[in-house]
Design a protein around this motif. Structure first.
Motif, PDB file in Angstrom:
ATOM      1  N   SER A  51       0.809  -1.405  -0.051  1.00  0.00           N
ATOM      2  CA  SER A  51       0.055   0.133  -0.067  1.00  0.00           C
ATOM      3  C   SER A  51       0.838   1.407   0.064  1.00  0.00           C
ATOM      4  N   ALA A  52       2.042   1.375   0.756  1.00  0.00           N
ATOM      5  CA  ALA A  52       2.858   2.565   0.724  1.00  0.00           C
ATOM      6  C   ALA A  52       3.415   2.574  -0.474  1.00  0.00           C
ATOM      7  N   ALA A  53       4.085   1.540  -1.032  1.00  0.00           N
ATOM      8  CA  ALA A  53       4.850   1.370  -2.500  1.00  0.00           C
ATOM      9  C   ALA A  53       3.702   2.161  -3.477  1.00  0.00           C
ATOM     10  N   ALA A  54       2.515   1.778  -3.289  1.00  0.00           N
ATOM     11  CA  ALA A  54       1.581   2.185  -4.483  1.00  0.00           C
ATOM     12  C   ALA A  54       0.980   3.365  -4.174  1.00  0.00           C
ATOM     13  N   ALA A  55       1.468   4.079  -2.984  1.00  0.00           N
ATOM     14  CA  ALA A  55       1.130   5.446  -3.069  1.00  0.00           C
ATOM     15  C   ALA A  55       1.589   6.565  -4.003  1.00  0.00           C
ATOM     16  N   THR A  56       2.578   6.011  -4.632  1.00  0.00           N
ATOM     17  CA  THR A  56       3.171   6.964  -5.527  1.00  0.00           C
ATOM     18  C   THR A  56       2.688   6.670  -7.075  1.00  0.00           C
ATOM     19  N   PRO A  57       2.555   7.428  -7.819  1.00  0.00           N
ATOM     20  CA  PRO A  57       1.921   7.096  -9.455  1.00  0.00           C
ATOM     21  C   PRO A  57       3.103   6.193  -9.951  1.00  0.00           C
ATOM     22  N   PRO A  58       2.740   5.167 -10.856  1.00  0.00           N
ATOM     23  CA  PRO A  58       3.586   3.957 -11.415  1.00  0.00           C
ATOM     24  C   PRO A  58       4.268   4.731 -12.439  1.00  0.00           C
ATOM     25  N   THR A  59       5.545   4.884 -12.267  1.00  0.00           N
ATOM     26  CA  THR A  59       6.406   5.470 -13.369  1.00  0.00           C
ATOM     27  C   THR A  59       7.319   4.300 -14.044  1.00  0.00           C
ATOM     28  N   THR A  60       7.349   3.023 -13.535  1.00  0.00           N
ATOM     29  CA  THR A  60       8.080   2.125 -14.047  1.00  0.00           C
ATOM     30  C   THR A  60       7.377   0.787 -14.332  1.00  0.00           C
ATOM     31  N   PRO A  61       7.591  -0.239 -14.998  1.00  0.00           N
ATOM     32  CA  PRO A  61       6.708  -1.401 -15.254  1.00  0.00           C
ATOM     33  C   PRO A  61       6.483  -2.134 -13.820  1.00  0.00           C
ATOM     34  N   VAL A  62       7.575  -1.989 -12.947  1.00  0.00           N
ATOM     35  CA  VAL A  62       7.074  -2.691 -11.673  1.00  0.00           C
ATOM     36  C   VAL A  62       6.329  -2.038 -10.912  1.00  0.00           C
ATOM     37  N   GLY A  63       6.268  -0.508 -11.087  1.00  0.00           N
ATOM     38  CA  GLY A  63       5.517   0.377 -10.481  1.00  0.00           C
ATOM     39  C   GLY A  63       3.987  -0.217 -10.543  1.00  0.00           C
ATOM     40  N   TRP A  64       3.890  -0.628 -11.707  1.00  0.00           N
ATOM     41  CA  TRP A  64       2.404  -1.046 -12.282  1.00  0.00           C
ATOM     42  C   TRP A  64       2.064  -2.094 -11.474  1.00  0.00           C
ATOM     43  N   ILE A  65       2.858  -2.996 -11.443  1.00  0.00           N
ATOM     44  CA  ILE A  65       2.538  -4.423 -10.714  1.00  0.00           C
ATOM     45  C   ILE A  65       2.322  -4.231  -9.322  1.00  0.00           C
ATOM     46  N   VAL A  66       3.146  -3.249  -8.555  1.00  0.00           N
ATOM     47  CA  VAL A  66       2.943  -3.022  -7.115  1.00  0.00           C
ATOM     48  C   VAL A  66       1.260  -2.362  -7.245  1.00  0.00           C
ATOM     49  N   LEU A  67       0.879  -1.557  -8.101  1.00  0.00           N
ATOM     50  CA  LEU A  67      -0.234  -0.965  -7.908  1.00  0.00           C
ATOM     51  C   LEU A  67      -1.450  -1.919  -8.185  1.00  0.00           C
ATOM     52  N   ALA A  68      -1.156  -2.989  -9.127  1.00  0.00           N
ATOM     53  CA  ALA A  68      -2.132  -4.131  -9.287  1.00  0.00           C
ATOM     54  C   ALA A  68      -2.287  -4.856  -7.975  1.00  0.00           C
ATOM     55  N   ALA A  69      -1.236  -5.020  -7.307  1.00  0.00           N
ATOM     56  CA  ALA A  69      -1.224  -5.558  -6.002  1.00  0.00           C
ATOM     57  C   ALA A  69      -2.194  -4.990  -5.152  1.00  0.00           C
ATOM     58  N   ALA A  70      -1.705  -3.868  -5.065  1.00  0.00           N
ATOM     59  CA  ALA A  70      -2.653  -3.144  -3.883  1.00  0.00           C
ATOM     60  C   ALA A  70      -3.880  -2.780  -4.310  1.00  0.00           C
ATOM     61  N   TRP A  71      -4.411  -2.559  -5.612  1.00  0.00           N
ATOM     62  CA  TRP A  71      -5.803  -2.692  -5.880  1.00  0.00           C
ATOM     63  C   TRP A  71      -6.338  -4.002  -5.826  1.00  0.00           C
ATOM     64  N   ARG A  72      -5.954  -5.095  -6.004  1.00  0.00           N
ATOM     65  CA  ARG A  72      -6.342  -6.419  -5.554  1.00  0.00           C
ATOM     66  C   ARG A  72      -6.542  -6.483  -4.433  1.00  0.00           C
ATOM     67  N   ASP A  73      -5.551  -6.080  -3.524  1.00  0.00           N
ATOM     68  CA  ASP A  73      -5.588  -6.175  -2.091  1.00  0.00           C
ATOM     69  C   ASP A  73      -6.577  -5.504  -1.291  1.00  0.00           C
ATOM     70  N   ASN A  74      -6.971  -4.372  -1.865  1.00  0.00           N
ATOM     71  CA  ASN A  74      -7.746  -3.461  -1.143  1.00  0.00           C
ATOM     72  C   ASN A  74      -8.682  -2.393  -2.194  1.00  0.00           C
ATOM     73  N   SER A  75      -9.487  -3.186  -2.850  1.00  0.00           N
ATOM     74  CA  SER A  75     -10.024  -2.575  -3.900  1.00  0.00           C
ATOM     75  C   SER A  75     -11.265  -1.627  -3.413  1.00  0.00           C
ATOM     76  N   SER A  76     -11.552  -1.713  -2.383  1.00  0.00           N
ATOM     77  CA  SER A  76     -12.601  -0.601  -1.820  1.00  0.00           C
ATOM     78  C   SER A  76     -11.733   0.629  -1.366  1.00  0.00           C
ATOM     79  N   ALA A  77     -10.743   0.484  -0.556  1.00  0.00           N
ATOM     80  CA  ALA A  77     -10.005   1.814  -0.375  1.00  0.00           C
ATOM     81  C   ALA A  77      -9.486   2.455  -1.785  1.00  0.00           C
TER      82      ALA A  77
END
Length: 190
Positions: free
Chosen positions: A105-131
């Motif tokens: 969640s902390a890592a996904a708080a910044t906009p994704p600027t790299t391919p790996v950043g998108w994957i972290v964002l995917a994990a955060a969205w999957r993990d906490n879709s309501s938030a």
């Protein structure tokens, strides 16, 4: 084993996840999902096979698939991306761990600027879709969209001469994961 896929045909997937039509242009058919995906790979826009896999796989499996794909490209990433890949690996192995959830969640708080950043964002969205709902209101199935963006962004870093072989390997890995998921679903049904 294809009978156990959560989306038996391409049309089934498009009906359940209309957001996929925003990420790819090839219309769905009544083909079985795996056959459709392989046809996409052999088609005019083979990158759409990545997109199809991102939506075909259950979210946690899609994040793992993306992690595995990008792990093959680590020489193209910096130290921060290496750390983020490790974070995703840890999250997939223990998605219910409060520590891993907090780290993602902390890592996904910044906009994704790299391919790996998108994957972290995917994990955060999957993990906490309501938030994350406020940030994803315009994109249903945000984890699949982020997985797709991450893998395609990673693929864009690959030398042009190697791109199709890497793309093919990624798609085959996604297909294998879909077949494994189908086997698990079939086994759970008994």
């Amino acid at each position: 084993m294809a009978y156990g896929l959560r989306f038996k045909t391409a049309r089934d997937l498009f009906m359940a996840c209309p957001a996929i039509a925003r990420d790819m242009r090839t219309p769905p058919t009544e083909q079985r999902s795996i056959e459709f995906c392989r046809d996409l790979l052999a088609g005019r826009v083979p990158e759409e096979a990545i997109t199809f896999c991102a939506y075909l796989l259950p979210e946690r499996a899609a994040v793992w698939w993306a992690h595995e794909c990008l792990s093959h490209l680590t020489d193209l990433f910096d130290q921060t991306d290496h750390e983020l890949l490790a974070l995703v690996r840890d999250w997939v192995s223990e998605p219910d761990s409060p520590r891993h959830r907090a780290d993602v969640s902390a890592a996904a708080a910044t906009p994704p600027t790299t391919p790996v950043g998108w994957i972290v964002l995917a994990a955060a969205w999957r993990d906490n879709s309501s938030a994350m709902a406020s940030t994803t209101a315009l994109q249903p199935f945000p984890a699949a969209h982020a997985v797709n963006a991450g893998i395609l962004a990673g693929l864009a870093r690959v030398a042009l001469a190697d791109r199709f072989s890497v793309l093919s390997a990624f798609v085959e890995m996604g297909i294998q994961m879909a077949e494994i998921e189908a086997q698990h679903q079939s086994a759970d049904a008994y």
